[in-house]
Design an enzyme around this catalytic site. Structure first.
Site, PDB file in Angstrom:
ATOM      1  N   CYS A   1       7.011   9.854  20.353  1.00  0.00           N
ATOM      2  CA  CYS A   1       6.707   8.532  20.876  1.00  0.00           C
ATOM      3  C   CYS A   1       8.018   7.769  21.071  1.00  0.00           C
ATOM      4  O   CYS A   1       9.053   8.154  20.555  1.00  0.00           O
ATOM      5  CB  CYS A   1       5.804   7.768  19.910  1.00  0.00           C
ATOM      6  SG  CYS A   1       6.602   7.313  18.374  1.00  0.00           S
TER       7      CYS A   1
ATOM      8  N   CYS B   1       9.980   6.566  17.901  1.00  0.00           N
ATOM      9  CA  CYS B   1      10.678   7.640  17.189  1.00  0.00           C
ATOM     10  C   CYS B   1      11.957   8.015  17.927  1.00  0.00           C
ATOM     11  O   CYS B   1      12.971   8.342  17.317  1.00  0.00           O
ATOM     12  CB  CYS B   1       9.762   8.862  17.031  1.00  0.00           C
ATOM     13  SG  CYS B   1       8.596   8.671  15.666  1.00  0.00           S
TER      14      CYS B   1
ATOM     15  N   CYS C   1       2.253  11.356  18.516  1.00  0.00           N
ATOM     16  CA  CYS C   1       3.629  11.743  18.239  1.00  0.00           C
ATOM     17  C   CYS C   1       3.661  12.743  17.084  1.00  0.00           C
ATOM     18  O   CYS C   1       3.079  12.470  16.020  1.00  0.00           O
ATOM     19  CB  CYS C   1       4.431  10.494  17.894  1.00  0.00           C
ATOM     20  SG  CYS C   1       6.092  10.826  17.279  1.00  0.00           S
TER      21      CYS C   1
ATOM     22  N   CYS D   1       5.778  10.899  13.793  1.00  0.00           N
ATOM     23  CA  CYS D   1       5.224   9.809  12.997  1.00  0.00           C
ATOM     24  C   CYS D   1       3.702   9.875  12.917  1.00  0.00           C
ATOM     25  O   CYS D   1       3.065   9.074  12.248  1.00  0.00           O
ATOM     26  CB  CYS D   1       5.661   8.458  13.544  1.00  0.00           C
ATOM     27  SG  CYS D   1       4.930   8.028  15.141  1.00  0.00           S
TER      28      CYS D   1
ATOM     29  N   ASP E   1      -6.818 -15.038 -39.949  1.00  0.00           N
ATOM     30  CA  ASP E   1      -8.161 -14.495 -40.149  1.00  0.00           C
ATOM     31  C   ASP E   1      -9.208 -15.433 -39.570  1.00  0.00           C
ATOM     32  O   ASP E   1      -8.935 -16.605 -39.296  1.00  0.00           O
ATOM     33  CB  ASP E   1      -8.435 -14.309 -41.649  1.00  0.00           C
ATOM     34  CG  ASP E   1      -7.603 -13.185 -42.239  1.00  0.00           C
ATOM     35  OD1 ASP E   1      -7.392 -13.209 -43.464  1.00  0.00           O
ATOM     36  OD2 ASP E   1      -7.160 -12.305 -41.471  1.00  0.00           O
TER      37      ASP E   1
END
Lengths: 510, 145
Positions: free
Chosen positions: A21, A24, A95, A98, A325
């Protein structure tokens, strides 16, 4: 305008051929300007195609001149390349590097989807940090693509370090964070208490990492491939071995990544203060045995309930500087405590609002009272725990004696300073504490005579002293004890904590 | 009067060697009802063996009575305790309910026609201790003088 260089041309061409793509492609050309990734897919595609169609033109060294390329007649060779490149790459093709993360998921529609999911959870924030989780297989595909490009680059005697390539994560964040920030009205920063997490998975290629384990670790020791393990394996494996087991460039996939539900997490908020306990029938923490409530209510629940609802938190952790307590009151300035509110949906409160919260807690019950309520940092809570071990406490006890006493009989107690006592673990807690002997100091004592068999004993002791056992002796397992000192059987009827001597949290004047 | 208390019941088995560690009291000897705890020798040469009478883990042996055996007679309900035993959590209720009150015990004795004052006090001490070990809050009683 992209700042692509002459040397990038073969890389762009090779990646487009492989079906990558456009984003990329930019990554492998080391385009580090975030705005580039925000441009639309079509826009980038057009510019890249134009870039590669410019061949060896001495004037234009970058693809900024779209106008130029349309003027110059494309030569025949280029046209063929352009066609094959266009054919291999359409918007709907996924792609192989990716797996779609930098394609459709970078569209404004996905950013809107993420923002809507965050809005639905109703957090209040003015900044957020985006974390992205990618499937481990992406590292393998990235590595494969890098090797593919490296070969090309080496032939032209150039160098492309793996670290120079822009990471998928960064490219994705650059693409979406502007829109997300805009939709949510908050700044997307590197560090923020509010974290928005986007996770991607890709079930189709989960087995992709398998070969790495066999090749590098010689075994598949785990069924889950952690990202860390994959990264380490990729560092170790030789290029030649990798290429043997995995195609370079990576093979195309049939499906794109799936985005899991967007999750939000706000870091814990810490509220500190001091509490008084006025009831002798209230435990500090809920008293439950075998799933059954032994006594209603608890200090921690009374304090935490209004905080949980105001901060809209998922849960809480209560801690304090020691505890008393069920049947012991906490008077004076009270005991320091801190409540950690987990994943608060609202975290910003001003002084007045906190004061209001304090009032709400105090109005809710007459069994407790809270003061000095304030938001503190996580580190500050360690001051409180140091108080548990180091600081002194003062008490007031109602004592019964078997033998008849007169006022002068008590005078000697006031003269005893720093009395060393040895306490074996009291029988009443022995079932849940290890058996040990504790050396403790009773710093000082004063008395108030009441009648022949009763007096009030005030003591100041080292932290961790068991007062009840000091009085009645616990079958002689605390020595010396009050019975020894007074040479009579004695027992404790009532006990109050008068002060916990630690100056944290800082006092808030009313 | 008591002359001597011996925790070494048989060769190689002394309760004094008992050592517990950690919250779960690892290392404490497991005792059954018939486990002998100690042998008491009186000045009249009479010997009495005190048995555990309950099942549980031995936590502590009261070494104070080794040095001062008179504690057993003088302060049987407090400092003169013999041992501390922790029953199993699941059995704690049944163990307590199985104990006798002082009156019930004396009844049993008169029926048996034997008087053993030493043993009587130590069994009562046993009962007191077991009760304290259960998950019960320490109720501070208002004592009337």
């Amino acid at each position: 305008m992209l700042s692509l260089k002459e040397k990038d041309r073969p890389i762009v061409r090779k990646l487009l051929c492989a079906g990558c793509c456009v984003r990329c492609v930019l990554r492998f050309c080391c385009v580090g300007t975030s705005s580039a990734y925000r441009r639309s897919y079509q826009d980038l595609h057009k510019e890249l195609l134009a870039f590669i169609s410019e061949e060896n033109s001495p004037q234009s060294h970058d693809a900024s001149g779209e106008e130029k390329s349309s003027d110059a007649p494309p030569n025949k060779r280029m046209r063929i390349d352009e066609d094959s490149v266009t054919a291999a790459q359409t918007d709907s093709d996924i792609c192989p590097v990716c797996l779609g993360v930098l394609q459709d998921f970078c569209d404004p529609s996905f950013a809107e989807q993420v923002s809507d999911a965050v809005k639905k959870q109703q957090y209040e924030f003015d900044s957020l940090v985006l974390t992205v989780s990618l499937p481990a297989q992406l590292s393998v595909r990235e590595h494969s693509c890098w090797l593919h490009v490296k070969k090309e680059v080496r032939e032209k005697s150039m160098c492309l370090g793996k670290d120079d390539v822009i990471q998928v994560k960064d490219a994705f964040k650059w693409a979406v964070q502007g829109k997300i920030g805009q939709e949510l009205g908050a700044a997307v920063v590197a560090n923020s208490p509010c974290e928005v997490s986007i996770s991607f998975i890709h079930p189709e290629t989960e087995e992709d990492c398998h070969f790495l384990y066999v090749a590098v670790f010689l075994s598949v020791s785990q069924s889950v491939f952690t990202r860390m393990a994959v990264v380490k394996a990729l560092e170790k494996i030789s290029e030649e071995k990798f290429s043997r087991h995995y195609p370079c460039p990576p093979k195309k996939a049939n499906t794109r990544c799936t985005a899991l539900d967007t999750t939000c997490l706000h870091t814990s908020v810490f509220i500190a203060g001091r509490y008084n306990k006025f009831s002798r029938e209230l435990p500090q923490t809920p008293w439950v045995i075998d799933g059954e409530r032994r006594m209603d209510g608890s200090v921690e629940e009374l304090i935490a309930a209004p905080l949980l609802s105001s901060f809209r938190a998922d849960g809480f952790n209560f801690s304090s500087s020691g505890r008393e307590d069920v049947d012991v009151r906490t008077l004076g300035n009270g005991r320091p405590f801190a409540v950690e509110l987990l994943n608060p949906h609202r975290a910003k409160f001003n002084r007045t609002e906190i004061k209001q919260l304090q009032e709400t807690i105090n109005q809710s019950s007459d069994k407790i009272r809270v003061r000095d309520l304030q938001i503190v940092t996580r580190d500050a809570t360690s001051r409180m725990k140091e108080g548990e071990e180091e600081k002194t406490k003062t008490y007031s006890a109602l004592i019964w004696t078997q033998k008849a006493i007169e006022s002068p009989d008590l005078e000697f107690l006031a003269n005893i300073k720093d009395l060393r006592i040895a306490q074996k673990t009291p029988l009443r807690v022995l079932h849940r504490r290890p058996l040990a002997v504790r050396q403790r100091l009773v710093h000082s004592m004063t008395t108030i005579y009441l009648d022949k068999h009763h007096f009030t004993l005030k003591l100041c002791t080292q932290a961790g002293t068991y007062i009840k056992e000091f009085v009645h002796g616990d079958f002689g397992r605390t020595k010396p004890n009050l019975c020894d000192l007074m040479k009579t059987d004695a027992d404790i009827l009532e006990l109050d904590v008068e002060s916990v001597d630690i100056d944290w949290p800082p006092a808030i004047p009313d | 009067k008591i002359k001597n208390i011996n925790f070494q019941i048989s060769d190689g088995c002394s309760l004094l060697k008992n050592k517990v560690s950690g919250k779960s009291k690892r290392g404490g000897q497991s005792l059954t009802e018939f486990a002998p705890l100690c042998r008491i020798t009186c000045t009249d040469e009479q010997e009495y063996t005190v048995f555990s009478c309950i099942r549980g883990r031995l936590l502590e042996v009261n070494e104070a009575i080794l040095n001062k055996p008179d504690l057993l007679l003088e302060k049987p309900s407090t400092e003169g305790y013999i041992v501390v035993i922790l029953p199993k959590f699941e059995e704690s209720k049944s163990v307590t309910e199985g104990l006798l009150t002082r009156e019930q015990y004396e009844d049993v004795l008169t029926k048996r026609n034997q008087q053993e004052p030493c043993l009587l006090t130590s069994i009562c001490t046993l009962k007191l201790l077991t009760e304290s070990l259960l998950n019960q809050p320490l109720k501070l009683k208002k004592k009337t003088s």
